[in-house]
Design a protein around this motif. Structure first.
Motif, PDB file in Angstrom:
ATOM      1  N   GLU A  35     -39.398  13.866 -25.925  1.00 31.24           N
ATOM      2  CA  GLU A  35     -39.381  14.666 -27.145  1.00 31.24           C
ATOM      3  C   GLU A  35     -39.395  13.716 -28.344  1.00 31.24           C
ATOM      4  O   GLU A  35     -38.787  12.640 -28.294  1.00 31.24           O
ATOM      5  CB  GLU A  35     -38.147  15.552 -27.193  1.00 31.24           C
ATOM      6  CG  GLU A  35     -38.114  16.624 -26.115  1.00 31.24           C
ATOM      7  CD  GLU A  35     -39.269  17.608 -26.249  1.00 31.24           C
ATOM      8  OE1 GLU A  35     -39.657  17.908 -27.400  1.00 31.24           O
ATOM      9  OE2 GLU A  35     -39.778  18.050 -25.200  1.00 31.24           O
ATOM     10  N   PRO A  36     -40.077  14.068 -29.432  1.00 32.69           N
ATOM     11  CA  PRO A  36     -40.168  13.159 -30.589  1.00 32.69           C
ATOM     12  C   PRO A  36     -38.818  12.662 -31.081  1.00 32.69           C
ATOM     13  O   PRO A  36     -38.660  11.482 -31.420  1.00 32.69           O
ATOM     14  CB  PRO A  36     -40.871  14.022 -31.652  1.00 32.69           C
ATOM     15  CG  PRO A  36     -41.693  14.982 -30.862  1.00 32.69           C
ATOM     16  CD  PRO A  36     -40.882  15.293 -29.639  1.00 32.69           C
ATOM     17  N   GLU A  37     -37.808  13.552 -31.100  1.00 29.43           N
ATOM     18  CA  GLU A  37     -36.497  13.153 -31.626  1.00 29.43           C
ATOM     19  C   GLU A  37     -35.771  12.179 -30.696  1.00 29.43           C
ATOM     20  O   GLU A  37     -34.780  11.552 -31.090  1.00 29.43           O
ATOM     21  CB  GLU A  37     -35.621  14.390 -31.869  1.00 29.43           C
ATOM     22  CG  GLU A  37     -35.285  15.196 -30.634  1.00 29.43           C
ATOM     23  CD  GLU A  37     -36.316  16.275 -30.313  1.00 29.43           C
ATOM     24  OE1 GLU A  37     -35.997  17.177 -29.519  1.00 29.43           O
ATOM     25  OE2 GLU A  37     -37.440  16.212 -30.885  1.00 29.43           O
ATOM     26  N   GLU A  41     -36.428   3.739 -32.489  1.00 28.28           N
ATOM     27  CA  GLU A  41     -37.223   2.905 -33.397  1.00 28.28           C
ATOM     28  C   GLU A  41     -37.477   1.508 -32.833  1.00 28.28           C
ATOM     29  O   GLU A  41     -36.645   0.940 -32.119  1.00 28.28           O
ATOM     30  CB  GLU A  41     -36.509   2.784 -34.752  1.00 28.28           C
ATOM     31  CG  GLU A  41     -36.462   4.080 -35.537  1.00 28.28           C
ATOM     32  CD  GLU A  41     -35.821   3.885 -36.905  1.00 28.28           C
ATOM     33  OE1 GLU A  41     -35.343   2.755 -37.177  1.00 28.28           O
ATOM     34  OE2 GLU A  41     -35.789   4.855 -37.684  1.00 28.28           O
ATOM     35  N   PRO A  60     -47.131  16.003 -33.620  1.00 27.47           N
ATOM     36  CA  PRO A  60     -45.757  15.672 -34.065  1.00 27.47           C
ATOM     37  C   PRO A  60     -45.207  14.433 -33.367  1.00 27.47           C
ATOM     38  O   PRO A  60     -44.514  13.618 -33.977  1.00 27.47           O
ATOM     39  CB  PRO A  60     -44.965  16.933 -33.699  1.00 27.47           C
ATOM     40  CG  PRO A  60     -45.975  18.035 -33.719  1.00 27.47           C
ATOM     41  CD  PRO A  60     -47.230  17.412 -33.178  1.00 27.47           C
ATOM     42  N   LEU A  61     -45.536  14.282 -32.076  1.00 27.83           N
ATOM     43  CA  LEU A  61     -45.093  13.091 -31.342  1.00 27.83           C
ATOM     44  C   LEU A  61     -45.740  11.840 -31.914  1.00 27.83           C
ATOM     45  O   LEU A  61     -45.073  10.820 -32.141  1.00 27.83           O
ATOM     46  CB  LEU A  61     -45.449  13.244 -29.859  1.00 27.83           C
ATOM     47  CG  LEU A  61     -45.175  12.028 -28.968  1.00 27.83           C
ATOM     48  CD1 LEU A  61     -43.669  11.767 -28.864  1.00 27.83           C
ATOM     49  CD2 LEU A  61     -45.781  12.214 -27.576  1.00 27.83           C
ATOM     50  N   ASP A  63     -46.961  11.372 -34.907  1.00 31.35           N
ATOM     51  CA  ASP A  63     -46.407  11.110 -36.245  1.00 31.35           C
ATOM     52  C   ASP A  63     -45.070  10.372 -36.143  1.00 31.35           C
ATOM     53  O   ASP A  63     -44.800   9.442 -36.912  1.00 31.35           O
ATOM     54  CB  ASP A  63     -46.203  12.431 -36.996  1.00 31.35           C
ATOM     55  CG  ASP A  63     -47.511  13.071 -37.419  1.00 31.35           C
ATOM     56  OD1 ASP A  63     -48.528  12.359 -37.455  1.00 31.35           O
ATOM     57  OD2 ASP A  63     -47.515  14.284 -37.714  1.00 31.35           O
ATOM     58  N   GLU A  64     -44.243  10.782 -35.186  1.00 27.65           N
ATOM     59  CA  GLU A  64     -42.929  10.159 -35.024  1.00 27.65           C
ATOM     60  C   GLU A  64     -43.060   8.736 -34.488  1.00 27.65           C
ATOM     61  O   GLU A  64     -42.284   7.842 -34.866  1.00 27.65           O
ATOM     62  CB  GLU A  64     -42.071  11.010 -34.090  1.00 27.65           C
ATOM     63  CG  GLU A  64     -40.591  10.687 -34.106  1.00 27.65           C
ATOM     64  CD  GLU A  64     -39.901  11.092 -35.399  1.00 27.65           C
ATOM     65  OE1 GLU A  64     -38.673  10.909 -35.478  1.00 27.65           O
ATOM     66  OE2 GLU A  64     -40.584  11.582 -36.334  1.00 27.65           O
ATOM     67  N   ARG A  67     -43.968   6.725 -37.511  1.00 26.41           N
ATOM     68  CA  ARG A  67     -42.850   6.649 -38.441  1.00 26.41           C
ATOM     69  C   ARG A  67     -41.767   5.686 -37.963  1.00 26.41           C
ATOM     70  O   ARG A  67     -41.137   4.991 -38.766  1.00 26.41           O
ATOM     71  CB  ARG A  67     -42.256   8.040 -38.648  1.00 26.41           C
ATOM     72  CG  ARG A  67     -41.231   8.130 -39.789  1.00 26.41           C
ATOM     73  CD  ARG A  67     -40.637   9.512 -39.908  1.00 26.41           C
ATOM     74  NE  ARG A  67     -39.683   9.790 -38.850  1.00 26.41           N
ATOM     75  CZ  ARG A  67     -38.422   9.349 -38.835  1.00 26.41           C
ATOM     76  NH1 ARG A  67     -37.970   8.580 -39.814  1.00 26.41           N
ATOM     77  NH2 ARG A  67     -37.616   9.660 -37.837  1.00 26.41           N
ATOM     78  N   LYS A  68     -41.565   5.632 -36.642  1.00 25.24           N
ATOM     79  CA  LYS A  68     -40.497   4.798 -36.088  1.00 25.24           C
ATOM     80  C   LYS A  68     -40.983   3.410 -35.660  1.00 25.24           C
ATOM     81  O   LYS A  68     -40.282   2.684 -34.980  1.00 25.24           O
ATOM     82  CB  LYS A  68     -39.851   5.510 -34.898  1.00 25.24           C
ATOM     83  CG  LYS A  68     -39.029   6.736 -35.309  1.00 25.24           C
ATOM     84  CD  LYS A  68     -38.296   7.358 -34.124  1.00 25.24           C
ATOM     85  CE  LYS A  68     -37.371   8.471 -34.579  1.00 25.24           C
ATOM     86  NZ  LYS A  68     -36.658   9.112 -33.439  1.00 25.24           N
TER      87      LYS A  68
END
Length: 293
Positions: A35-37, A41, A60-61, A63-64, A67-68
């Motif tokens: 899961e993205p969350e 990082e 969404p995955l 993008d994360e 971002r990380k």
């Protein structure tokens, strides 16, 4: 939750350290995407991300991941010199998928008021090995031949797409049932007048499912370069007479879809004569008060 045939103890016996905290790891290797969350990082991950074709559900995955500041080693992009993949779904993906299809088929028929021997097969994770499911399929086959299914549903017809590992694995399970393989052009006859005590199947490859819109003959090289010039004739000639579609064919956004929403509406909407409409739970004349009782 992840279902595994190996226990935690078996992993520990070969040296694995069991922990919920992966913060100390530099490389995190999995199969399915987290899961993205759950992503940490600045790590390096390896898994199937399902983002290479810009699948909307995977964005969404992705993008994360960006971002990380994560390095992603996507199995789908691990290829050899000729571009073919080194890591892909294999034989057992088809095996497990087909077992689940047959389980779902039993539940679907039950929801339509038809009891069938397919109720006796469980989901794939209930069987530690393929050998464990073979006696179950043998009993299902014996029951099909002895009692037969109602003619409104039988004979059951299966369409397999592709010729690779997944399709071959799925067919290895299907082959344990009483069956006959037929040409795609014979599916209508089999569905309408076939023996209800056996299952019929056809195997669709690109050469017999893809047709150039301008009528020119199929060519593998041309299809690879100009997929948009082809249409898939499955919806027109085979799908109306198919009980189960097992899709094992590779697809990308440049290729025609095997079946579209518009195809389904055309095949099973008002006035359709498609075999097994009742199997799909779509009445020949759908009610006009959609959204009401």
């Amino acid at each position: 939750a992840v279902v595994s045939t190996q226990s935690t103890g078996e992993y520990e016996e070969v040296g694995a350290v069991i922990t919920e905290d992966l913060s100390a790891a530099t490389h995190i290797i999995g199969v399915k995407a987290p899961e993205p969350e759950e992503l940490i990082e600045d790590k390096c991950y390896a898994f199937f991300s399902h983002t290479i074709k810009a699948q909307p559900e995977g964005m969404p995955l992705l993008d994360e991941i960006v971002r990380k500041n994560i390095t992603l080693l996507d199995y789908e992009k691990m290829t050899n010199e000729d571009g073919s993949r080194n890591v892909a779904f294999g034989h057992y993906a088809g095996v497990a998928g087909m077992i689940n299809v047959l389980h779902g088929l039993g539940l679907r028929m039950l929801s339509l008021g038809v009891t069938s021997p397919f109720l006796h097969i469980g989901l794939a994770h209930n069987y530690a090995t393929v050998a464990d499911v073979k006696p179950v399929l043998a009993r299902i086959g014996e029951s099909l031949q002895k009692y037969k299914l109602p003619r409104v549903i039988a004979p059951l017809t299966f369409s397999f797409t592709g010729s690779g590992n997944v399709s071959q694995g799925a067919r290895s399970i299907f082959d344990l049932l009483p069956h006959e393989y037929i040409d795609p052009n014979d599916m209508q006859e089999a569905a309408m007048n076939g023996d209800p005590s056996i299952c019929y199947a056809t195997v669709l490859s690109r050469s017999n499912a893809m047709q150039r819109i301008d009528g020119k003959p199929y060519s593998a090289e041309d299809f690879a370069a100009n997929g948009e010039l082809y249409k898939n004739i499955f919806a027109e000639k085979v799908a109306p007479y198919t009980t189960c579609l097992i899709n094992g064919m590779y697809w990308d956004s440049n290729s025609p879809r095997v079946l579209t929403d518009e195809d389904a509406v055309r095949m099973f909407g008002k006035g359709s004569q498609a075999k097994n409409n009742i199997m799909r739970g779509i009445p020949p004349d759908p009610p006009q008060d959609v959204g009401n009782s």
